[in-house]
Scaffold this motif. Structure first.
Motif: not given
Lengths: 221, 221
Positions: A47, A63-65
């Motif tokens: 990250s 994002e968040r994928c």
DNA sequence: CTTGACGTAGAACGGATGTTCGGCTATCAT
DNA sequence: ATGATAGCCGAACATCCGTTCTACGTCAAG
């Protein structure tokens, strides 16, 4: 400045891994796959560095994928290609190993496809099909395909190369690892099978016909 | 029949959606994204049709893998005929032959490229590196790469297939041609080396771990 | 009508996945 | 010393995702 700040080695690795992964699998990797593939110790590290790489504009993220890591440049100059190697003949113990002449290369009615990464340069490549069990001591089976590279001069063969050798005195062909003795008058021929002893031949009685680059065995199904 | 059966309209839509999605976002969609994008009513429908499309060879999938839907023609835009087979471990005689788990396949930091013509389908393919001389009697050398195909059930192995077998009673792995005896209680294991005799084992003492598709030996240079 | 193949729905499960947070070490200017 | 900053680690969490299971409906063949 754009170019000065050297990219940390670890981020290089990450970029490289993503590159390879996308190339090979057709989709981006997950965070954890990057972690393993690039040798990171935890997902939070991934990250962390991904954020840095994004800031450096080297990749973009959804994002968040899952698998949401997209390389900015899709360029991939490395040509992982297929080479069609002509099968120009067969190896049998009782005859000299064929070497490709112009005719044979001109009419390759039979070819084997190999990945370029397996053989490097295409220069002087040809293939032979092994007939009979005579190459067993080179751990090569009946039906195996041997990919050879033409030897222009004897110096093309380095000590320890696996080569096709025709022994004039015995009138037979064989595949052995070749070592030149110090005096240059004898060759040591070492079978691939480690349980077998090497033996020596007069250098003038041995014709080196090609270097073995690769052996491919397609298992019958 | 190969070409005649018209593709159901819904599967057309799915294919089309995946195409657009990959084009626009640089990665394949998830099942649920396909569901919405192609107008399906549930994820199981997507699963269902995806299976059909895979059978029709119009796409390939990484099982249990998010965004693991790869269009066949997108999969390897430049090198459609090269397959990257992950090298998931090593064969040593003293341990069971590794079979690929999710982790190993997820981190293909090491792959071998082979021409598709050599192996046919990519399904269940993985590669192992041979360590040690224990596979000599299968004519396989230290350092050889063995390309295997996953065996889901013992019936995947047909008589005469070359298989990786773990012998429980001896606690060792081996590569042999496997023949089931008529009574089904014994297996005949036949070494590749024709000078060696076949032998028999209790079927319950032998775990078949994969089928050998191909052996590749890169000769050191 | 029965049967079986095919397509459809909905829901639930277990594992995968991106994110975050607290804590750790080392370096370096203050 | 002191604090700041950068790099690093491990664990936890909420959600996402592929899969599977049951149930339902349709339609053509037997």
């Amino acid at each position: 400045m754009a170019t000065t700040s050297a990219l940390p080695e670890i981020q290089m690795r990450i970029l490289d891994f993503i590159n390879r992964y996308v190339e090979e699998r057709g989709m981006p990797p997950t965070i954890r796959e990057i972690q393993q593939g690039a040798g990171l110790s935890s997902t939070s590290m991934v990250s962390y560095h991904l954020r840095a790489l994004e800031k450096a504009n080297l990749l973009s993220r959804y994002e968040r994928c899952s698998r949401g890591v997209i390389l900015q440049h899709t360029a991939r100059p490395q040509s992982a290609d297929v080479i069609a190697v002509p099968i120009v003949g067969q190896i049998v113990a009782s005859k000299p190993v064929p070497t490709p002449d112009a005719d044979a290369l001109a009419a390759p009615d039979n070819v084997i496809h190999v990945a370029r990464s397996l053989v490097g340069s295409t220069k002087g490549l040809y293939a032979l099909e092994v007939r009979g069990d005579s190459m067993i001591d080179a751990l090569i089976n009946d039906g195996d395909i041997v990919i050879m590279r033409k030897v222009e001069s004897p110096t093309d063969i380095k000590n320890g190369d696996l080569a096709a050798v025709f022994l004039l005195d015995r009138n037979e062909s064989t595949l052995k690892r070749v070592y030149r003795e110090a005096d240059g008058r004898r060759l040591k021929l070492k079978p691939e099978n480690p349980t077998m002893k090497p033996f020596y031949v007069d250098a003038r009685q041995a014709m080196i016909l090609g270097r073995v680059e690769c052996v491919i065995r397609r298992v019958a199904q």
